[in-house]
Every structure is written in structure tokens, then in C-alpha cells.
Scaffold this motif. Structure first.
Motif, PDB file in Angstrom:
ATOM      1  N   ARG A 102     -84.091  46.242  17.539  1.00 16.83           N
ATOM      2  CA  ARG A 102     -83.809  44.939  16.925  1.00 16.83           C
ATOM      3  C   ARG A 102     -84.849  44.595  15.865  1.00 16.83           C
ATOM      4  O   ARG A 102     -84.511  44.089  14.788  1.00 16.83           O
ATOM      5  N   ILE A 103     -86.116  44.884  16.134  1.00 13.76           N
ATOM      6  CA  ILE A 103     -87.172  44.626  15.145  1.00 13.76           C
ATOM      7  C   ILE A 103     -87.030  45.573  13.961  1.00 13.76           C
ATOM      8  O   ILE A 103     -87.095  45.152  12.793  1.00 13.76           O
ATOM      9  N   ALA A 115     -86.173  44.295  10.206  1.00 17.95           N
ATOM     10  CA  ALA A 115     -87.094  44.550   9.086  1.00 17.95           C
ATOM     11  C   ALA A 115     -86.392  45.314   7.973  1.00 17.95           C
ATOM     12  O   ALA A 115     -86.589  45.017   6.783  1.00 17.95           O
ATOM     13  N   ALA A 116     -85.567  46.287   8.344  1.00 21.98           N
ATOM     14  CA  ALA A 116     -84.815  47.047   7.335  1.00 21.98           C
ATOM     15  C   ALA A 116     -83.824  46.144   6.610  1.00 21.98           C
ATOM     16  O   ALA A 116     -83.723  46.196   5.374  1.00 21.98           O
ATOM     17  N   ASP A 117     -83.112  45.303   7.356  1.00 15.92           N
ATOM     18  CA  ASP A 117     -82.150  44.377   6.731  1.00 15.92           C
ATOM     19  C   ASP A 117     -82.841  43.406   5.784  1.00 15.92           C
ATOM     20  O   ASP A 117     -82.262  43.004   4.778  1.00 15.92           O
ATOM     21  N   ALA A 118     -84.085  43.038   6.098  1.00  9.59           N
ATOM     22  CA  ALA A 118     -84.846  42.120   5.238  1.00  9.59           C
ATOM     23  C   ALA A 118     -85.519  42.865   4.080  1.00  9.59           C
ATOM     24  O   ALA A 118     -86.137  42.239   3.221  1.00  9.59           O
ATOM     25  N   GLY A 119     -85.419  44.187   4.073  1.00  8.86           N
ATOM     26  CA  GLY A 119     -86.029  44.976   3.008  1.00  8.86           C
ATOM     27  C   GLY A 119     -87.544  44.970   3.052  1.00  8.86           C
ATOM     28  O   GLY A 119     -88.199  45.086   2.013  1.00  8.86           O
ATOM     29  N   LEU A 120     -88.113  44.845   4.231  1.00 10.48           N
ATOM     30  CA  LEU A 120     -89.566  44.788   4.350  1.00 10.48           C
ATOM     31  C   LEU A 120     -90.171  46.185   4.281  1.00 10.48           C
ATOM     32  O   LEU A 120     -89.648  47.123   4.883  1.00 10.48           O
ATOM     33  N   LEU A 143     -94.878  39.748  22.636  1.00 15.98           N
ATOM     34  CA  LEU A 143     -93.469  39.411  22.782  1.00 15.98           C
ATOM     35  C   LEU A 143     -93.120  39.415  24.259  1.00 15.98           C
ATOM     36  O   LEU A 143     -93.240  40.450  24.923  1.00 15.98           O
ATOM     37  N   HIS A 144     -92.744  38.242  24.792  1.00 13.96           N
ATOM     38  CA  HIS A 144     -92.337  38.170  26.195  1.00 13.96           C
ATOM     39  C   HIS A 144     -91.583  36.883  26.488  1.00 13.96           C
ATOM     40  O   HIS A 144     -91.625  35.927  25.712  1.00 13.96           O
ATOM     41  N   ASP A 145     -90.921  36.886  27.622  1.00 17.55           N
ATOM     42  CA  ASP A 145     -90.190  35.726  28.103  1.00 17.55           C
ATOM     43  C   ASP A 145     -91.175  34.630  28.507  1.00 17.55           C
ATOM     44  O   ASP A 145     -92.276  34.929  28.981  1.00 17.55           O
ATOM     45  N   ASP A 198     -86.275  38.718  16.967  1.00 14.73           N
ATOM     46  CA  ASP A 198     -86.009  38.101  15.657  1.00 14.73           C
ATOM     47  C   ASP A 198     -87.204  37.285  15.173  1.00 14.73           C
ATOM     48  O   ASP A 198     -87.449  37.201  13.961  1.00 14.73           O
ATOM     49  N   GLN A 199     -87.923  36.677  16.094  1.00 13.86           N
ATOM     50  CA  GLN A 199     -89.128  35.927  15.708  1.00 13.86           C
ATOM     51  C   GLN A 199     -90.193  36.871  15.165  1.00 13.86           C
ATOM     52  O   GLN A 199     -90.922  36.517  14.236  1.00 13.86           O
ATOM     53  N   VAL A 200     -90.283  38.075  15.730  1.00 15.79           N
ATOM     54  CA  VAL A 200     -91.244  39.063  15.217  1.00 15.79           C
ATOM     55  C   VAL A 200     -90.870  39.438  13.792  1.00 15.79           C
ATOM     56  O   VAL A 200     -91.734  39.510  12.913  1.00 15.79           O
ATOM     57  N   VAL A 201     -89.581  39.650  13.541  1.00 19.08           N
ATOM     58  CA  VAL A 201     -89.124  39.965  12.178  1.00 19.08           C
ATOM     59  C   VAL A 201     -89.474  38.816  11.235  1.00 19.08           C
ATOM     60  O   VAL A 201     -89.956  39.045  10.119  1.00 19.08           O
TER      61      VAL A 201
END
Length: 150
Positions: free
Chosen positions: A19-20, A24-29, A112-114, A136-139
Motif C-alpha cells: 500500500r505504501i 508513493a508510485a501513484d504520487a510520483g514520489l 505505523l500501528h493501530d 496512506d498516512q505514511v504516503v
């Protein structure tokens, strides 16, 4: 343009890494991701498969941990950012160790955790620059840190 190196440490039983990476790829980072060996059997067996059998599980694990540490220490030291994921099903002692090692190296850490793990991970969270609940928050953090965009 700088390519950021992000090390993804932690539990291996969910799709958080993918997911990360996809976000990141979708955002072009401009990000290169590294991780420990994610094949649990290979990670456990690497020492004895490469260096020879051991009669005791202690020495088998000891050998494997040291071989794995070559990769982990190298990639952690090269990372710009370390993301450490703690899941709720298994105790991730290795992830806690990675977080401590990264902290000692002065790396920027995102945990990253619950929310249910906030109390048991309070010391790890205190060493982090950010504590996220969702990949998603990490992204979003990476987008902001790399591009300054919200």
C-alpha cells in the motif's frame, strides 16, 4: 532530484508495504524502498543453509540472525527514513530492535500501528518523528516531506 531511501521494517502478515509502495508510485514520489527478507522461511534458514547445520535451535537462530543483520544494518544505515510497522497478531521484536537501531543512528522514523498499541509502544513512539495509523498516512507524510505538498 534526490531519490529518497525508505526502509520498511515490521510485520509481514499484511499488505501495508504494498500500500505504501503503490501510494508513493501513484504520487510520483522519487522513493526507493528496502525491506528485510520477507520470506519467513528464508530469513529463518539463511544461516544454516549458507553456513551449515546446527544441532541446537539457539545456534541455528543465532547464525540466521547474524546473516540477516548484515542486510538490516546496511540498509538501515543507508535509509533516509525508516518506517516501522507493528501489527496486532504477532510480537515484532525485530521491528522494535530496528526502531531502536534506527534511532541510535539518528534516522527519521515513522511508526505505523493501530491505536490499541499506543501504550505498549510508547517508548518506540517517543523516538519517532511521526506515528501513523494507516499506510496512506505514511504516503501523505512522504509526499509532504519530499515535495512540501499537503
Amino acid at each position: 532530484m534526490k531519490t529518497w531511501r525508505v526502509y520498511l521494517s515490521g510485520e509481514i502478515h499484511s499488505d501495508w508495504r504494498e500500500r505504501i509502495e503503490h501510494g508513493a508510485a501513484d504520487a510520483g514520489l522519487p522513493v526507493h524502498f528496502d525491506s528485510p527478507v520477507l520470506d519467513h522461511e528464508n530469513s529463518d534458514d539463511c544461516g544454516v543453509e549458507i553456513l551449515g547445520a546446527e544441532e541446537s535451535n539457539f545456534w541455528r537462530d543465532h547464525k540466521g540472525a547474524k546473516v540477516n543483520a548484515i542486510r538490516t544494518r546496511t540498509l538501515l544505515s543507508e535509509a533516509d527514513i525508516v518506517v516501522v510497522r507493528f501489527g496486532d497478531k504477532w510480537r515484532q521484536w525485530n521491528a522494535a530492535f530496528d526502531a531502536g537501531y534506527a534511532s541510535a543512528l539518528g534516522k527519521s522514523i515513522i511508526v505505523l500501528h493501530d491505536p490499541a498499541l499506543t501504550h505498549p509502544l510508547k517508548e518506540v513512539d517517543a523516538a519517532a518523528m511521526a506515528v501513523a495509523e494507516e499506510p496512506d498516512q505514511v504516503v501523505d507524510i512522504l509526499r509532504y516531506v519530499i515535495r512540501g505538498e499537503l
